[in-house]
Motif scaffolding. Structure first.
Motif, PDB file in Angstrom:
ATOM      1  N   ILE B  31       4.508   3.737  11.269  1.00 28.38           N
ATOM      2  CA  ILE B  31       3.935   2.566  10.606  1.00 28.38           C
ATOM      3  C   ILE B  31       2.410   2.696  10.592  1.00 28.38           C
ATOM      4  O   ILE B  31       1.743   2.461   9.572  1.00 28.38           O
ATOM      5  CB  ILE B  31       4.346   1.254  11.331  1.00 28.38           C
ATOM      6  N   ILE B  32       1.854   3.091  11.747  1.00 22.27           N
ATOM      7  CA  ILE B  32       0.404   3.274  11.809  1.00 22.27           C
ATOM      8  C   ILE B  32      -0.019   4.394  10.864  1.00 22.27           C
ATOM      9  O   ILE B  32      -1.061   4.323  10.209  1.00 22.27           O
ATOM     10  CB  ILE B  32      -0.039   3.550  13.268  1.00 22.27           C
ATOM     11  N   ASN B  33       0.837   5.400  10.758  1.00 27.03           N
ATOM     12  CA  ASN B  33       0.554   6.500   9.843  1.00 27.03           C
ATOM     13  C   ASN B  33       0.409   6.004   8.399  1.00 27.03           C
ATOM     14  O   ASN B  33      -0.398   6.541   7.625  1.00 27.03           O
ATOM     15  CB  ASN B  33       1.668   7.547   9.948  1.00 27.03           C
ATOM     16  N   ILE B  34       1.171   4.972   8.034  1.00 28.01           N
ATOM     17  CA  ILE B  34       1.061   4.427   6.678  1.00 28.01           C
ATOM     18  C   ILE B  34      -0.335   3.845   6.467  1.00 28.01           C
ATOM     19  O   ILE B  34      -0.974   4.081   5.439  1.00 28.01           O
ATOM     20  CB  ILE B  34       2.140   3.347   6.440  1.00 28.01           C
ATOM     21  N   LEU B  35      -0.814   3.098   7.496  1.00 31.61           N
ATOM     22  CA  LEU B  35      -2.171   2.542   7.408  1.00 31.61           C
ATOM     23  C   LEU B  35      -3.176   3.676   7.223  1.00 31.61           C
ATOM     24  O   LEU B  35      -4.111   3.594   6.421  1.00 31.61           O
ATOM     25  CB  LEU B  35      -2.505   1.764   8.682  1.00 31.61           C
ATOM     26  N   PHE B  36      -2.938   4.760   7.970  1.00 29.74           N
ATOM     27  CA  PHE B  36      -3.824   5.913   7.932  1.00 29.74           C
ATOM     28  C   PHE B  36      -3.779   6.579   6.543  1.00 29.74           C
ATOM     29  O   PHE B  36      -4.815   6.906   5.951  1.00 29.74           O
ATOM     30  CB  PHE B  36      -3.380   6.886   9.029  1.00 29.74           C
ATOM     31  N   LEU B  37      -2.554   6.719   6.007  1.00 31.35           N
ATOM     32  CA  LEU B  37      -2.397   7.361   4.699  1.00 31.35           C
ATOM     33  C   LEU B  37      -3.120   6.588   3.597  1.00 31.35           C
ATOM     34  O   LEU B  37      -3.601   7.177   2.629  1.00 31.35           O
ATOM     35  CB  LEU B  37      -0.904   7.437   4.337  1.00 31.35           C
ATOM     36  N   SER B  38      -3.197   5.271   3.759  1.00 30.32           N
ATOM     37  CA  SER B  38      -3.788   4.467   2.700  1.00 30.32           C
ATOM     38  C   SER B  38      -5.264   4.786   2.508  1.00 30.32           C
ATOM     39  O   SER B  38      -5.826   4.508   1.458  1.00 30.32           O
ATOM     40  CB  SER B  38      -3.589   2.979   2.984  1.00 30.32           C
ATOM     41  N   VAL B  39      -5.918   5.358   3.536  1.00 29.91           N
ATOM     42  CA  VAL B  39      -7.329   5.710   3.380  1.00 29.91           C
ATOM     43  C   VAL B  39      -7.549   7.227   3.368  1.00 29.91           C
ATOM     44  O   VAL B  39      -8.688   7.687   3.336  1.00 29.91           O
ATOM     45  CB  VAL B  39      -8.212   5.065   4.479  1.00 29.91           C
ATOM     46  N   THR B  40      -6.470   8.018   3.404  1.00 33.87           N
ATOM     47  CA  THR B  40      -6.667   9.473   3.412  1.00 33.87           C
ATOM     48  C   THR B  40      -5.961  10.196   2.266  1.00 33.87           C
ATOM     49  O   THR B  40      -6.284  11.342   1.975  1.00 33.87           O
ATOM     50  CB  THR B  40      -6.148  10.099   4.723  1.00 33.87           C
ATOM     51  N   TYR B  49      -7.915   1.539  -2.355  1.00 34.85           N
ATOM     52  CA  TYR B  49      -8.183   0.099  -2.376  1.00 34.85           C
ATOM     53  C   TYR B  49      -9.031  -0.282  -3.582  1.00 34.85           C
ATOM     54  O   TYR B  49      -8.957  -1.408  -4.071  1.00 34.85           O
ATOM     55  CB  TYR B  49      -8.865  -0.328  -1.074  1.00 34.85           C
ATOM     56  N   GLN B  50      -9.809   0.688  -4.052  1.00 39.71           N
ATOM     57  CA  GLN B  50     -10.645   0.423  -5.217  1.00 39.71           C
ATOM     58  C   GLN B  50      -9.784   0.124  -6.445  1.00 39.71           C
ATOM     59  O   GLN B  50     -10.172  -0.655  -7.307  1.00 39.71           O
ATOM     60  CB  GLN B  50     -11.520   1.650  -5.480  1.00 39.71           C
ATOM     61  N   LYS B  51      -8.583   0.740  -6.467  1.00 39.33           N
ATOM     62  CA  LYS B  51      -7.689   0.527  -7.617  1.00 39.33           C
ATOM     63  C   LYS B  51      -7.324  -0.944  -7.767  1.00 39.33           C
ATOM     64  O   LYS B  51      -6.967  -1.390  -8.858  1.00 39.33           O
ATOM     65  CB  LYS B  51      -6.396   1.332  -7.414  1.00 39.33           C
ATOM     66  N   THR B  57      -2.532  -3.224 -13.807  1.00 35.77           N
ATOM     67  CA  THR B  57      -1.137  -3.210 -13.349  1.00 35.77           C
ATOM     68  C   THR B  57      -1.046  -3.741 -11.930  1.00 35.77           C
ATOM     69  O   THR B  57      -0.200  -4.568 -11.618  1.00 35.77           O
ATOM     70  CB  THR B  57      -0.595  -1.761 -13.369  1.00 35.77           C
ATOM     71  N   LEU B  58      -1.943  -3.236 -11.061  1.00 35.06           N
ATOM     72  CA  LEU B  58      -1.871  -3.636  -9.655  1.00 35.06           C
ATOM     73  C   LEU B  58      -2.242  -5.102  -9.486  1.00 35.06           C
ATOM     74  O   LEU B  58      -1.632  -5.815  -8.696  1.00 35.06           O
ATOM     75  CB  LEU B  58      -2.794  -2.754  -8.816  1.00 35.06           C
ATOM     76  N   ILE B  59      -3.236  -5.562 -10.254  1.00 35.86           N
ATOM     77  CA  ILE B  59      -3.635  -6.967 -10.147  1.00 35.86           C
ATOM     78  C   ILE B  59      -2.471  -7.855 -10.571  1.00 35.86           C
ATOM     79  O   ILE B  59      -2.121  -8.826  -9.893  1.00 35.86           O
ATOM     80  CB  ILE B  59      -4.884  -7.245 -11.018  1.00 35.86           C
ATOM     81  N   ARG B  60      -1.829  -7.472 -11.690  1.00 34.47           N
ATOM     82  CA  ARG B  60      -0.694  -8.254 -12.170  1.00 34.47           C
ATOM     83  C   ARG B  60       0.449  -8.217 -11.151  1.00 34.47           C
ATOM     84  O   ARG B  60       1.087  -9.223 -10.872  1.00 34.47           O
ATOM     85  CB  ARG B  60      -0.219  -7.714 -13.523  1.00 34.47           C
ATOM     86  N   LEU B  61       0.656  -7.037 -10.552  1.00 32.64           N
ATOM     87  CA  LEU B  61       1.721  -6.855  -9.560  1.00 32.64           C
ATOM     88  C   LEU B  61       1.535  -7.808  -8.375  1.00 32.64           C
ATOM     89  O   LEU B  61       2.453  -8.510  -7.953  1.00 32.64           O
ATOM     90  CB  LEU B  61       1.681  -5.404  -9.070  1.00 32.64           C
ATOM     91  N   ILE B  62       0.319  -7.837  -7.846  1.00 31.29           N
ATOM     92  CA  ILE B  62       0.057  -8.670  -6.665  1.00 31.29           C
ATOM     93  C   ILE B  62       0.150 -10.144  -7.034  1.00 31.29           C
ATOM     94  O   ILE B  62       0.728 -10.953  -6.305  1.00 31.29           O
ATOM     95  CB  ILE B  62      -1.313  -8.301  -6.066  1.00 31.29           C
ATOM     96  N   TRP B  63      -0.361 -10.499  -8.195  1.00 29.39           N
ATOM     97  CA  TRP B  63      -0.309 -11.885  -8.643  1.00 29.39           C
ATOM     98  C   TRP B  63       1.148 -12.318  -8.826  1.00 29.39           C
ATOM     99  O   TRP B  63       1.533 -13.403  -8.376  1.00 29.39           O
ATOM    100  CB  TRP B  63      -1.138 -12.038  -9.917  1.00 29.39           C
ATOM    101  N   THR B  64       1.962 -11.467  -9.456  1.00 23.68           N
ATOM    102  CA  THR B  64       3.387 -11.804  -9.625  1.00 23.68           C
ATOM    103  C   THR B  64       4.043 -12.025  -8.272  1.00 23.68           C
ATOM    104  O   THR B  64       4.763 -13.009  -8.061  1.00 23.68           O
ATOM    105  CB  THR B  64       4.136 -10.657 -10.339  1.00 23.68           C
ATOM    106  N   THR B  65       3.780 -11.106  -7.329  1.00 26.39           N
ATOM    107  CA  THR B  65       4.401 -11.219  -6.008  1.00 26.39           C
ATOM    108  C   THR B  65       4.018 -12.536  -5.335  1.00 26.39           C
ATOM    109  O   THR B  65       4.879 -13.263  -4.838  1.00 26.39           O
ATOM    110  CB  THR B  65       3.971 -10.037  -5.123  1.00 26.39           C
TER     111      THR B  65
END
Lengths: 264, 283
Positions: B31-40, B49-51, B57-65
């Motif tokens: 699980i911690i590795n996932i956090l790590f992967l998100s910045v590597t 995160y800049q995306k 697409t991502l903005i719409r995705l998060i808003w829908t969720t």
């Protein structure tokens, strides 16, 4: 006067409860339809979709695999979870509570993230698409269930019994086996049933870490739901749901008997 | 020194440590590795995160969720409040039936329930067929492959999650408080709004948080009842991993979800302990 005013919320509540339960049971009539597509029986009922189901080697193998995985996961989770619950109960320290919070995480973390984590680690460990991989993952996911049910049983257990046993010279493991376990049996049994159901129904993690050689019932159901409109899928859903209900019923009957015998 | 440390060491740790070590290595570490992967992944930095600000697409995705989860929470907690309130005031026999129904629906597989909704609400499902044969409508109503279908499925699944913390909270309220309010001249409605409702506030908050947290990671229901039209974070993650194999974006979304869930869980824990919520169905 007061009674009559209560009628409306009561009626609405029953509507909500029916909304909860009735739609889930729609697979039952659909599974005995006499048509060859997902529909309700048109006049007469037919068992041909169950015949299809039980003559299909794929469905049979998924059924057996699901049963194996759920049974093994339930045993592993029950043993591991009970040990932790007893240990943490007796320790009752701050560090222990941190450990408890960590062990509860699989219940809190969304299953899609758990699936990702297992998927990523199981590849290098060679556990992808294996019984061991799925059983291990399901055991970890079910561990919090057992921890909660056994801890609830322990909350009603008088810890002085444990002290008495230890002070009379019984070593820790004898105390656990002869004094603690018999008194928390209902909690252990509840944990075993709940972890069996959890594994039996589990789909998200199975979607990620099983592919060909391990193909559980929910996994095949998922494919069937997306691909075709064959009522065999409804028959399989009936099997899935009936097993869950049977496990719950068995648990309820045994729990009732246990509470009756302690009351006497 | 070592011997005092050993004497201090409670032997009961021996029961806890092996399992904890296994969970830490096989679950917490990845699980911690996932956090790590998100910045590597694919390259070090905050590119993933800049995306979030760049990709529509991502903005719409998060808003829908967030929207779907908020609406689900509202309906599940409102209906759950009604059920919990009635259960508290129902006769013993009826209450036991209600609790059994809640527990059964709590444990019926999400897959089967979603499948059932599909059979009921689909174009040729029971609801549309009935409405057409009765003559209310001439063309089938689109209940599935849209947000309505997803919401129906999610609210249905989440109601028991809302009822359990509310019941735990309502059990702790002394009914004499309401009697006192009425004897002081308040009407039933006034008693409910000004006395009962404020007393159940912790239960409502706990229920809302629990439902919202559980909704965030929903995968099966949106994937099937949304039919690709309602894309929520969990389904997007699975597509990123299993189809396009882009760990970075998936890890970034998973990290955001994980941190939100843990943060909300921390707040929830201040209102109600997890054991209290699920303790209700154990005994």
């Amino acid at each position: 006067m007061k009674k009559r005013r209560f009628h409306l919320p009561l009626a609405l509540t029953w509507i909500v409860l029916l909304f909860l339960i009735v739609p889930s049971l729609v697979a039952f009539p659909v599974s005995v339809t006499n048509q060859n597509y997902l529909s309700f029986p048109d006049g007469e009922i037919s068992w041909k979709h169950f015949e299809n189901l039980f003559s299909s080697p794929e469905w049979i193998s998924s059924f057996v695999q699901s049963a194996i995985v759920a049974f093994c996961s339930s045993i592993v989770a029950t043993i591991a979870g009970s040990l932790c619950a007893v240990g943490l109960w007796r320790l009752s320290s701050q560090l222990g509570e941190i450990v408890r919070a960590i062990l509860l995480l699989p219940l809190i973390i969304p299953s899609i993230i758990s699936a990702m984590a297992f998927y990523r680690l199981w590849i290098p460990l060679g556990l992808i698409d294996s019984y061991a991989g799925l059983i291990l993952a399901h055991s970890i996911l079910a561990l919090p269930m057992v921890l909660i049910t056994v801890s609830a049983s322990l909350a009603n257990f008088d810890f002085r019994l444990e002290q008495a046993s230890r002070s009379l010279g019984a070593p820790m493991f004898t105390t656990i086996r002869r004094v603690i376990i018999p008194s928390i049996q209902p909690g252990i049994f509840a944990g075993a049933v709940f972890s069996f159901i959890l594994s039996w129904d589990e789909i998200v993690v199975a979607l990620f870490i099983s592919k060909f050689s391990v193909f559980t019932l929910p996994r095949r159901l998922w494919n069937g739901m997306r691909e075709n409109t064959d009522p065999t899928v409804a028959a399989a859903a009936v099997i899935l749901i009936t097993t869950t209900l049977a496990a719950m019923l068995a648990y309820n009957l045994l729990a009732k008997r246990a509470s009756r015998s302690t009351a006497q | 020194m070592t011997s005092t440390a050993l004497r201090r060491f409670n032997p009961y740790w021996m029961l806890v440590l092996p399992v904890t070590a296994a969970v830490a290595l096989l679950y917490i570490a990845p699980i911690i590795n996932i956090l790590f992967l998100s910045v590597t992944d694919p390259q070090p930095g905050l590119g993933n995160y800049q995306k979030l600000v760049e990709s529509d697409t991502l903005i719409r995705l998060i808003w829908t969720t967030i929207r779907v989860c908020l609406i689900t929470t509202f309906f599940a907690v409102s209906l759950g409040y009604l059920v919990a309130y009635t259960m508290m005031h129902a006769l013993e026999g009826q209450r036991r039936w209600m609790l059994s129904i809640l527990m059964i629906s709590f444990w019926i597989s999400v897959l089967v329930r979603t499948f059932s909704w599909l059979m009921l609400l689909g174009r040729t499902g029971l609801v549309n067929e009935t409405l057409i044969s009765v003559g209310v409508i001439s063309d089938p109503i689109a209940f599935v492959r849209n947000e309505v279908g997803v919401l129906i499925g999610m609210v249905d699944y989440m109601i028991p999650y809302a009822v359990l913390p509310l019941l735990a909270n309502m059990r702790g309220i002394d009914p004499r408080i309401m009697s006192a309010s009425r004897s002081l001249g308040a009407s039933n409605l006034q008693t409910f709004v000004r006395v009962y409702l404020p007393l159940t506030k912790p239960g409502v908050i706990a229920a809302s948080l629990l439902v919202f947290i559980s909704s965030l990671g929903f995968y099966i229901t949106p994937a099937i009842l949304g039919g690709g039209k309602v894309l929520m974070i969990a389904e997007y993650i699975s597509v990123q991993l299993l189809v396009t194999v882009r760990w970075g974006t998936a890890a970034m979304l998973a990290s955001i979800m994980l941190i939100s869930v843990l943060l909300l869980m921390y707040i929830l824990n201040r209102f109600m302990k997890l054991g209290t919520i699920f303790g209700g169905d154990v005994r």
